[in-house]
Design a protein around this motif. Structure first.
Motif, short mmCIF file in Angstrom:
data_model
loop_
_atom_site.label_atom_id
_atom_site.label_comp_id
_atom_site.label_asym_id
_atom_site.label_seq_id
_atom_site.Cartn_x
_atom_site.Cartn_y
_atom_site.Cartn_z
N MET A 186 1.95 -4.95 0.38
CA MET A 186 2.19 -4.09 -1.12
C MET A 186 1.36 -2.71 -0.52
N GLU A 187 -0.11 -2.73 0.45
CA GLU A 187 -0.75 -1.79 0.93
C GLU A 187 -0.18 -0.19 1.05
N GLU A 188 1.41 -1.16 1.91
CA GLU A 188 2.00 0.13 2.64
C GLU A 188 2.93 0.58 2.16
N GLN A 189 3.81 -0.40 1.22
CA GLN A 189 4.42 0.10 0.04
C GLN A 189 3.97 1.95 -0.82
N LYS A 190 2.66 1.03 -1.01
CA LYS A 190 1.85 1.89 -1.71
C LYS A 190 1.54 3.26 -1.11
N VAL A 191 1.04 3.38 -0.26
CA VAL A 191 0.50 3.80 1.13
C VAL A 191 1.89 4.93 1.70
N PHE A 192 1.99 4.76 2.12
CA PHE A 192 3.26 5.35 3.59
C PHE A 192 4.11 4.92 2.12
N SER A 193 4.90 4.69 1.43
CA SER A 193 6.22 5.23 1.04
C SER A 193 6.27 6.07 -0.67
N GLN A 194 5.66 5.06 -1.56
CA GLN A 194 5.17 5.65 -3.25
C GLN A 194 4.56 7.33 -2.69
N GLY A 195 5.70 8.17 -2.48
CA GLY A 195 4.35 9.11 -1.88
C GLY A 195 4.11 9.86 -1.21
N GLY A 196 4.10 9.31 0.16
CA GLY A 196 3.25 9.38 1.11
C GLY A 196 1.63 9.66 0.91
N VAL A 197 1.40 10.42 2.03
CA VAL A 197 0.24 10.29 1.22
C VAL A 197 -0.99 11.38 2.72
N ASP A 198 -1.56 12.46 2.27
CA ASP A 198 -2.30 13.48 3.32
C ASP A 198 -3.41 13.45 3.39
N ILE A 199 -4.33 13.19 2.88
CA ILE A 199 -5.56 12.37 2.99
C ILE A 199 -5.84 11.06 3.03
N LEU A 200 -6.27 10.50 4.34
CA LEU A 200 -5.89 8.87 4.37
C LEU A 200 -7.22 8.14 4.72
#
Ligand SMILES: Nc1ncnc2c1ncn2[C@@H]1O[C@H](COP(=O)(O)OP(=O)(O)OP(=O)(O)O)[C@@H](O)[C@H]1O
Length: 605
Positions: A186-200
């Motif tokens: 679920m985390e992977e989906q949320k962080v890297f797929s849905q809208g991506g991430v600029d600051i992790l």
């Protein structure tokens, strides 16, 4: 001195008596704070504390992004910068090339998160705008912030989001966190797929999982930040951190590296240089002979005779403060213990013993699930009067407003950890109190703190209150009986393990990994005889006398004074002799038989 009056008052108000022994304003020893001196001598870019005129207000920072400024004014409502912010923001914000790396040391609770997040957000915002102009916004992380704990990672993410809350969504960097203990899928989906991430923002273990899986996700990284850098670089994390570095280096070149902590020990600078390169700024907002904890947090130490006596003064003080809190005095406390198992145990006992005050006593350790950890921390934050019984998972970085007291039970895992734990109070200009409870055996820890120039306003010797000691024993027996009633050997073992953890934590016994089930009756007999005091039997074969010796050491009776022995009744003596095949002489070596039968009331020593 406010703290001494309070503590004396606290401890005299009950029948427990604490006798102030000696005032503790020690002559400052000249300590080799070699790290900074050595660095300042060898590296010209070291930012020695100067009297230079620094901007005080955020709007005086040249080129500070207007949205960030508005977010600070409108949402965070900070009026002026703290010293670390004053010292770092002007040059990091001005550094358009993002070529400046820095190692920054500033006291706990002085706003380091904002100090590193503003330049990171501004840089990422600028890069994103450039990408937008070129029509290729990617949303793969440009900046990575690594934190040693999950709670801190979430906190950094939340604070960062506040700093760009006023930015238009199209320009706002997407900030997300990855931490252990939550579902990977679920985390992977949320962080890297849905809208991506600029600051992790990431904890090391979880970050490595993703790096193993698909390192190319990180190929756009330009900025890397270590919060609590000394912790990340110490033995506990160093292998993970070095693997993270190697894997990231394979896919990209980091332009800017920022490291922050309240403690930058001697060895840290050498290790840090491997990542910072030679051209970095070392900024300290404390002078060389400064006290590493806050002056707004007076600290006291309370000595007890034996390690197993830690608990009683804690209960006594908590009750006193809670009584005051019922008349309107602020009281929000963190009680630090060394292991998660100790947290469970103390939480059980405190929950029972503080029942009359009707306030939340909240456990917090890595033994809880991540959702329970988050829930418990939120509960502590939102309860005006409450007690968090915690392991070191919240010792660093975690920012809870209005914590008035930090209690440390037993020595911390090192002097730096002590500083970070104390730093949970007295944050953002507020005041607080630190109270350390030590046994005489732990005096060496106290000496190490004094050598760090940490000053204690008061030192006390705690004199046990028999009524309270009996009450504690009764509650502890309840805990034991509860498990016995369950008739579950595994749970009984867990309890014994809990006692073992305490012993291991305090290095009283050789690290045992389990308990002999055939001897469990003996352990129980002794434990119930002495209330919540614990005993430990190592797995390997030991003679009965060795076992007993461990038990007695565990409950604090094998010390330098051969006359100090616990009194036991006839029946207990019989059980010990039968179970352990001890002779009368053996028993007398460890105990005084007081001739009473178990039916007669036993009074603790
Ligand atoms: N300029 C400021 N004015 C007022 N409050 C501030 C300012 N900057 C930060 N704070 C607040 O101060 C508190 C402590 O900040 P932060 O958690 O960043 O401290 P820290 O230096 O990282 O502490 P630690 O070493 O314990 O991690 C936070 O509640 C934060 O919102």
């Amino acid at each position: 001195m406010a703290s001494s009056i309070t503590l004396r008052a606290i401890l005299r108000s009950r029948s427990s008596v604490v006798i102030p022994s000696k005032s503790l304003f020690l002559a400052r020893e000249s300590i080799a704070r070699s790290c900074f001196r050595r660095y300042a001598a060898t590296n010209s870019s070291a930012a020695v504390r100067t009297e230079e005129k620094l901007p005080v207000r955020f709007d005086a920072v040249p080129n500070l992004n207007n949205y960030i400024l508005q977010s600070i004014n409108r949402n965070l409502k900070f009026k002026e910068m703290t010293e670390v912010q004053q010292r770092i923001l002007p040059f990091l914000v001005a550094d358009k090339t993002k070529g400046t790396s820095a190692l920054v040391q500033a006291k706990t609770g002085t706003g380091k998160t904002v100090a590193f997040m503003i330049p990171v957000i501004q840089a990422v915002h600028d890069i994103l705008l450039e990408h937008d102009e070129l029509g290729r916004r990617i949303h793969k992380p440009l900046a990575l912030v690594i934190s040693p704990t999950r709670e801190l990672a979430y906190q950094i993410k939340d604070e960062a989001k506040k700093l760009c809350s006023v930015m238009p969504p199209s320009e706002r960097p997407i900030i997300k966190a990855i931490v252990g203990g939550v579902s990977r899928r679920m985390e992977e989906q949320k962080v890297f797929s849905q809208g991506g991430v600029d600051i992790l923002v990431a904890t090391p273990g979880r970050l490595l999982d993703y790096l193993h899986e698909d390192p190319r996700r990180f190929k756009n990284l330009q900025i890397k930040v270590y919060d609590e850098a000394d912790r990340l670089l110490d033995q506990g994390f160093s292998r993970e951190i070095s693997e993270i570095r190697t894997r990231i280096e394979r896919v990209t070149n980091i332009k800017q590296m920022l490291m922050f902590s309240a403690t930058v020990g001697d060895g840290v600078v050498d290790i840090a240089e491997q990542e910072l390169g030679k051209n970095y700024k070392f900024i300290r907002t404390t002078s060389e002979d400064d006290i590493p904890t806050h002056l707004s947090v007076p600290q006291s130490v309370i000595f007890v005779d034996k390690l197993s006596d830690h608990f009683e003064p804690l209960v006594s003080m908590l009750r006193k403060h809670l009584t005051e809190a019922s008349t309107g005095q602020a009281f929000k406390a963190v009680v630090f213990l060394r292991t998660g198992k100790e947290v469970d145990h103390y939480h059980f006992l405190l929950h029972q013993l503080l029942r009359d005050y009707d306030i939340p006593v909240i456990p917090m350790s890595a033994r809880l699930s991540q959702s329970a950890r988050s829930k418990n921390l939120e509960k502590f934050k939102s309860s005006p009067t409450s007690i968090l019984v915690a392991s070191d998972v919240v010792a660093r970085g975690v920012d809870v407003k209005n914590v008035t007291h930090v209690f440390q039970v037993g020595r911390a895992m090192g002097t730096d950890q002590y500083i970070h734990r104390v730093g949970r109070t007295g944050r953002a200009g507020k005041s607080g109190q630190g109270i350390l409870i030590l046994s005489k055996k732990e005096n060496h820890f106290y000496e190490s703190l004094k050598r760090m120039q940490i000053t204690f306003s008061d030192e006390y010797q705690y004199i046990s209150d028999p009524a309270l000691a009996t009450e504690i024993c009764q509650v502890a027996k309840k805990e034991l009986e509860w498990w016995q009633k369950q008739r579950r050997e595994d749970e009984l073992h867990k309890l014994e393990e809990k006692y073992a953890a305490h012993m291991r934590g305090h290095k009283i016994v050789r690290a045992p990994s389990g308990i002999f089930s055939k001897d469990i009756d003996v352990v129980r007999t002794v434990i119930s005889q002495f209330g919540f005091y614990r005993s430990v039997i190592p797995k390997r074969e030991l003679s009965s006398r060795d076992i007993l010796r461990d038990i007695m050491a565990g409950i604090g009776y094998l010390g330098s004074d051969p006359d100090v022995k616990p009194a036991i009744d006839r029946q207990t003596s019989m059980v010990l002799k039968n179970k352990l095949s001890l002779t009368d002489k053996d028993v007398r070596e460890f105990f005084v038989e007081d001739g009473t039968s178990r039916k007669e009331k036993w009074t603790p020593k």
